[in-house]
Design an enzyme around this catalytic site. Structure first.
Site, PDB file in Angstrom:
ATOM      1  N   MET A   1       0.831  -1.191   0.000  1.00  0.00           N
ATOM      2  CA  MET A   1       0.000   0.000   0.000  1.00  0.00           C
ATOM      3  C   MET A   1       0.868   1.245   0.000  1.00  0.00           C
ATOM      4  O   MET A   1       1.926   1.284   0.622  1.00  0.00           O
ATOM      5  CB  MET A   1      -0.903   0.005   1.241  1.00  0.00           C
ATOM      6  CG  MET A   1      -1.852  -1.176   1.307  1.00  0.00           C
ATOM      7  SD  MET A   1      -3.052  -1.160  -0.023  1.00  0.00           S
ATOM      8  CE  MET A   1      -4.081   0.198   0.496  1.00  0.00           C
ATOM      9  N   CYS A   2       0.429   2.265  -0.687  1.00  0.00           N
ATOM     10  CA  CYS A   2       1.151   3.530  -0.811  1.00  0.00           C
ATOM     11  C   CYS A   2       0.310   4.636  -0.191  1.00  0.00           C
ATOM     12  O   CYS A   2      -0.790   4.412   0.298  1.00  0.00           O
ATOM     13  CB  CYS A   2       1.412   3.842  -2.285  1.00  0.00           C
ATOM     14  SG  CYS A   2       2.277   2.531  -3.193  1.00  0.00           S
ATOM     15  N   ARG A   3       0.842   5.833  -0.220  1.00  0.00           N
ATOM     16  CA  ARG A   3       0.103   7.034   0.157  1.00  0.00           C
ATOM     17  C   ARG A   3       0.249   8.019  -0.994  1.00  0.00           C
ATOM     18  O   ARG A   3       1.326   8.142  -1.597  1.00  0.00           O
ATOM     19  CB  ARG A   3       0.632   7.664   1.429  1.00  0.00           C
ATOM     20  CG  ARG A   3       0.620   6.768   2.675  1.00  0.00           C
ATOM     21  CD  ARG A   3      -0.770   6.633   3.320  1.00  0.00           C
ATOM     22  NE  ARG A   3      -1.566   5.581   2.701  1.00  0.00           N
ATOM     23  CZ  ARG A   3      -2.789   5.242   3.126  1.00  0.00           C
ATOM     24  NH1 ARG A   3      -3.347   5.878   4.157  1.00  0.00           N
ATOM     25  NH2 ARG A   3      -3.455   4.273   2.511  1.00  0.00           N
ATOM     26  N   ASN A 114      -3.264   3.605  -5.474  1.00  0.00           N
ATOM     27  CA  ASN A 114      -3.005   3.092  -4.136  1.00  0.00           C
ATOM     28  C   ASN A 114      -3.835   1.825  -3.977  1.00  0.00           C
ATOM     29  O   ASN A 114      -5.063   1.887  -3.876  1.00  0.00           O
ATOM     30  CB  ASN A 114      -3.386   4.135  -3.079  1.00  0.00           C
ATOM     31  CG  ASN A 114      -3.294   3.595  -1.670  1.00  0.00           C
ATOM     32  OD1 ASN A 114      -2.568   2.651  -1.410  1.00  0.00           O
ATOM     33  ND2 ASN A 114      -4.039   4.190  -0.758  1.00  0.00           N
TER      34      ASN A 114
END
Length: 257
Positions: A1-3, A114
């Protein structure tokens, strides 16, 4: 997961967008508040913007955002009315490399994702068979995110869709035609004039996504982010299974999938 984060409004410096907020992407890279998978976003970062001539530009790096000693100086001297940015937490097996770092840019669009697609190796083979030669050859990396962007672009060139319609159709194809059983699809895409953000998932809860058009620290601007960038009361949750569009002085628009 990214932001991820995005900005549209009066021209501001990259530092004002990326480094100044109390809970900006630098902080979210090492101290995210709402990530359910993973704890840090240390596998690179990228920025995109609309240049003075209207062209879309991007820079991507494989180092953590906090480790780039050039960023604070560079960020003071670049100004733009549109910014997008991403801090990456790489999915296992997908290399830490600038080619795998967002935003992606092609066909007059900047794209952020995301989330992830479960069983991606099998899905990737099915996707490749549907891409035009030009779109397939334009894929530089190995991520599910870039293939998702390629499917969106393929959808745009094969039907008379605008971007929100193409996002809806892309999500439908993934789950109904390509057999994705579990996928997280928080997407931000911009043509440089407006920003569209999809919050969607199948087989899981959607990742967090917020927006504001009223933050007093950014007057006259719209911001979208995985987590609120500032501490004010202005941030609203993007509802699950909705597409948000922000477009200059027009009111923000939410449409359901």
């Amino acid at each position: 997961m990214c932001r991820l984060a995005a900005y549209l409004g009066p021209s501001i410096s990259l530092a004002r967008f990326l480094l100044a907020p109390r809970h900006g992407l630098t902080q979210q890279s090492y101290a995210p508040r709402e990530m359910r998978d993973g704890h840090v976003n240390a596998d690179g970062y990228g920025i995109g913007w609309r240049a003075d001539d209207g062209a879309l530009a991007r820079l991507t790096y494989s180092t953590p955002i906090w480790a780039d000693h050039n960023l604070p100086t560079l960020a003071q001297h670049i100004h733009a009315p549109l910014w997008v940015a991403n801090v990456r937490s790489a999915t296992a097996g997908l290399a830490n490399h600038p080619a795998n770092t967002q935003p992606y840019a092609a066909d007059g669009l900047l794209f952020l994702h995301n989330g992830y697609l479960a069983d991606f190796p099998a899905i990737r083979a099915r996707l490749r068979r549907t891409f035009s030669h030009d779109i397939e050859c334009s894929i530089e990396g190995t991520t599910d995110s870039e293939y998702l962007f390629a499917l969106l672009r393929q959808t745009l060139i094969t039907a008379d869709f605008d971007v929100p319609e193409a996002l809806r159709e892309t999500a439908r194809k993934l789950f109904d035609e390509f057999g994705v059983e579990r996928g997280l699809l928080n997407v931000v895409v911009t043509d440089g004039e407006r920003i569209h953000a999809l919050r969607h998932a199948m087989g899981a809860l959607s990742p967090s996504l917020y927006f504001t058009t009223d933050d007093e620290e950014y007057p006259g601007a719209a911001l979208i982010a995985s987590e609120p960038l500032t501490e004010g009361p202005y941030w609203q949750t993007v509802p699950e299974h909705h597409i948000l569009t922000v477009d200059g002085d027009k009111p923000a628009q939410l449409i359901s999938l």
